[in-house]
Design an enzyme around this catalytic site. Structure first.
Site, mmCIF file in Angstrom:
data_model
loop_
_atom_site.group_PDB
_atom_site.id
_atom_site.type_symbol
_atom_site.label_atom_id
_atom_site.label_comp_id
_atom_site.label_asym_id
_atom_site.label_seq_id
_atom_site.Cartn_x
_atom_site.Cartn_y
_atom_site.Cartn_z
ATOM 1 N N GLY A 223 -24.208 3.860 -2.716
ATOM 2 C CA GLY A 223 -23.262 4.435 -3.662
ATOM 3 C C GLY A 223 -22.949 3.455 -4.777
ATOM 4 N N LYS B 99 0.860 -1.188 0.000
ATOM 5 C CA LYS B 99 0.000 0.000 0.000
ATOM 6 C C LYS B 99 0.889 1.229 0.000
ATOM 7 C CE LYS B 99 -4.482 1.003 0.425
ATOM 8 N NZ LYS B 99 -5.657 0.274 -0.028
HETATM 9 P P1 NAD Z 1 -19.497 5.393 -2.484
HETATM 10 O O1 NAD Z 1 -18.801 6.590 -1.945
HETATM 11 O O2 NAD Z 1 -19.846 5.333 -3.923
HETATM 12 O O3 NAD Z 1 -20.857 5.138 -1.674
HETATM 13 C C1 NAD Z 1 -20.940 5.236 -0.294
HETATM 14 C C2 NAD Z 1 -22.373 5.687 0.018
HETATM 15 O O4 NAD Z 1 -22.533 5.627 1.437
HETATM 16 C C3 NAD Z 1 -22.671 7.120 -0.415
HETATM 17 O O5 NAD Z 1 -23.878 7.163 -1.144
HETATM 18 C C4 NAD Z 1 -22.774 7.880 0.907
HETATM 19 O O6 NAD Z 1 -23.710 8.964 0.854
HETATM 20 C C5 NAD Z 1 -23.256 6.783 1.830
HETATM 21 N N1 NAD Z 1 -22.965 7.016 3.245
HETATM 22 C C6 NAD Z 1 -21.892 7.593 3.825
HETATM 23 N N2 NAD Z 1 -22.031 7.604 5.146
HETATM 24 C C7 NAD Z 1 -23.216 7.016 5.422
HETATM 25 C C8 NAD Z 1 -23.908 6.716 6.610
HETATM 26 N N3 NAD Z 1 -23.417 7.044 7.806
HETATM 27 N N4 NAD Z 1 -25.106 6.089 6.523
HETATM 28 C C9 NAD Z 1 -25.621 5.753 5.321
HETATM 29 N N5 NAD Z 1 -25.007 6.022 4.154
HETATM 30 C C10 NAD Z 1 -23.823 6.638 4.208
HETATM 31 O O7 NAD Z 1 -18.576 4.155 -2.045
HETATM 32 P P2 NAD Z 1 -18.569 2.688 -2.670
HETATM 33 O O8 NAD Z 1 -17.523 2.619 -3.709
HETATM 34 O O9 NAD Z 1 -19.963 2.264 -2.974
HETATM 35 O O10 NAD Z 1 -18.009 1.861 -1.420
HETATM 36 C C11 NAD Z 1 -18.857 1.545 -0.323
HETATM 37 C C12 NAD Z 1 -18.031 0.816 0.740
HETATM 38 O O11 NAD Z 1 -17.463 -0.366 0.182
HETATM 39 C C13 NAD Z 1 -16.843 1.623 1.293
HETATM 40 O O12 NAD Z 1 -16.655 1.289 2.644
HETATM 41 C C14 NAD Z 1 -15.677 1.113 0.477
HETATM 42 O O13 NAD Z 1 -14.449 1.254 1.163
HETATM 43 C C15 NAD Z 1 -16.047 -0.349 0.325
HETATM 44 N N6 NAD Z 1 -15.429 -0.984 -0.824
HETATM 45 C C16 NAD Z 1 -15.681 -0.512 -2.081
HETATM 46 C C17 NAD Z 1 -15.090 -1.149 -3.170
HETATM 47 C C18 NAD Z 1 -15.361 -0.664 -4.589
HETATM 48 O O14 NAD Z 1 -15.040 -1.400 -5.525
HETATM 49 N N7 NAD Z 1 -15.957 0.488 -4.771
HETATM 50 C C19 NAD Z 1 -14.238 -2.256 -2.982
HETATM 51 C C20 NAD Z 1 -14.025 -2.724 -1.682
HETATM 52 C C21 NAD Z 1 -14.637 -2.080 -0.609
#
Ligand code: NAD
Length: 357
Positions: free
Chosen positions: A190, A90
């Site tokens: 999201g 990382k």
């Molecule tokens: P994103 O930013 O697109 O979506 C996150 C959503 O969560 C947003 O709509 C935001 O408004 C909402 N949010 C934030 N705080 C909140 C709360 N307290 N209560 C309810 N909703 C809340 O992120 P993403 O890419 O969809 O990722 C979501 C999670 O999955 C994150 O924790 C990320 O680290 C993890 N993740 C994502 C990926 C990926 O491929 N995108 C891979 C591994 C892990």
């Protein structure tokens, strides 16, 4: 001298609490661009260390080092458990992504990645955009997730893996993986959460959705006829599944006693605030899908996509997340321990086995 400075003075990288036999930790400075970064290569037993680059305005270098050491170790476990022939690494850049980050800074970072001769492969993480990775890619080939190397946004693959993991959890708890008539509380709509909601809906589940961003809720209600919940109460609604797809540390001493679902399985990273919260879930008879096992679809897509390849191999490996979780749940039940301790053990077994080959 305050406590923090005295901590830094009296400890070395080698006795840092997050140091775990990391193979290589590189401190990077570039005077011309203001780049200040740490690249941590935790373990290359299975292959080159793949892990994203995070740009974050850390309050001090010690916190940046803590993050780099902890996250790189996490990538070793995630990649090993996902069946990838890749180690864990990382990078963190100490900068405000909105104010300080420049193309020149990312290029300088790319030059330093290149110096590591492929032992570390970088990709996107928090605070880094696809354009930033294009700048990195101008200086090194040891990069993934660019238009030339990848399948684009990894989120659909993360969502697919989460859905397969949910099916494995439902099978383990209810004896059948049918989602018909099951109720799921999806928190965070999201990139990943919306897609997970879609797949659950298509499989016949009833959705209760929540997000702090009102348009995200509206979109999901309109698309899937979902009911809604207050985001702060998503974990305590009456449902079969709680699916956290927002931010980390949502499973803690305050929330775990309030969960009514039999299963917690979602995409969010670092869901358990402490290891004790995982034990508390088990004691309450709630099945928890370890986050780094269920959300590995994104890293699988980043790791295995090649220029011009279709996504068949990526999908196959991502769907296999369901089998991995089924094995984790089975062993955890037999050994009367938590799924996350079994996930760690399985990753360590793969590393130990590979070390003998
Ligand atoms: P994103 O930013 O697109 O979506 C996150 C959503 O969560 C947003 O709509 C935001 O408004 C909402 N949010 C934030 N705080 C909140 C709360 N307290 N209560 C309810 N909703 C809340 O992120 P993403 O890419 O969809 O990722 C979501 C999670 O999955 C994150 O924790 C990320 O680290 C993890 N993740 C994502 C990926 C990926 O491929 N995108 C891979 C591994 C892990």
């Amino acid at each position: 001298m305050n406590a923090l400075h005295s901590t830094i003075r009296h400890s070395t990288v080698f006795d840092h609490p997050e140091m775990d036999n990391h193979e290589n930790v590189v401190f990077v400075r570039d005077r011309d661009t203001g780049l200040s970064a740490i690249i941590a290569v935790h373990d290359t037993t299975l292959g080159p260390a793949l892990g994203g680059c995070r740009v974050w305005p850390y309050g001090n270098p010690y916190d940046a080092l803590t993050d780099a050491l902890r996250l790189s170790r996490g990538m070793t476990y995630k990649n090993a458990l996902a069946g990838l022939d890749l180690g864990g690494g990382k990078a963190v850049i100490i900068a405000d992504p909105r104010k300080d980050k420049t193309a020149g800074m990312m290029e300088a970072f790319g030059r330093h990645v290149d110096r590591l001769s492929g032992t570390y492969i970088t990709a996107e993480d928090v605070g880094v955009s696809p354009q930033d990775m294009e700048a990195v890619a101008r200086q090194t080939n040891h990069v993934r997730g660019t238009s030339a190397t990848g399948l684009g946004d990894p989120s659909p693959y993360t969502a697919l893996g989460v859905f397969e993991g949910i099916r494995a959890a439902v099978r383990h708890v209810f004896g059948s993986d049918s989602l018909e008539g099951r109720t799921a509380s999806v928190q965070g709509l999201g990139h990943v959460g919306f897609d997970v909601a879609r797949m659950l809906h298509e499989a016949g589940a009833r959705l209760i959705v929540s997000d702090i961003h009102a348009p995200a809720v509206l979109r999901t209600v309109e698309a899937f006829g979902a009911a809604t919940a207050d985001p702060a109460q998503a974990h305590m609604v009456e449902a079969d599944l709680f699916v956290p797809c927002a931010l980390g540390a949502g499973l803690n001493a305050g929330t775990v006693p309030q969960i009514r679902a039999r299963i917690v399985a979602g995409a969010a990273n670092n869901q358990l605030q402490t290891p004790g919260d995982g034990v508390a879930l088990k004691q309450r008879g709630i099945l928890y899908a370890p986050d780094y096992a269920i959300n590995a679809g994104g890293v699988i897509s980043i790791a295995l996509a090649t220029p011009g390849s279709n996504d068949a191999l990526v999908r196959e490996k991502t769907v296999a997340i369901g089998d991995t979780l089924a094995a984790i749940f089975e062993r955890a039940a037999q050994q009367e321990t938590t799924p996350e301790s079994i996930a760690d053990a399985m990753a360590e077994e793969r590393l130990a086995q590979s070390g003998k080959d």
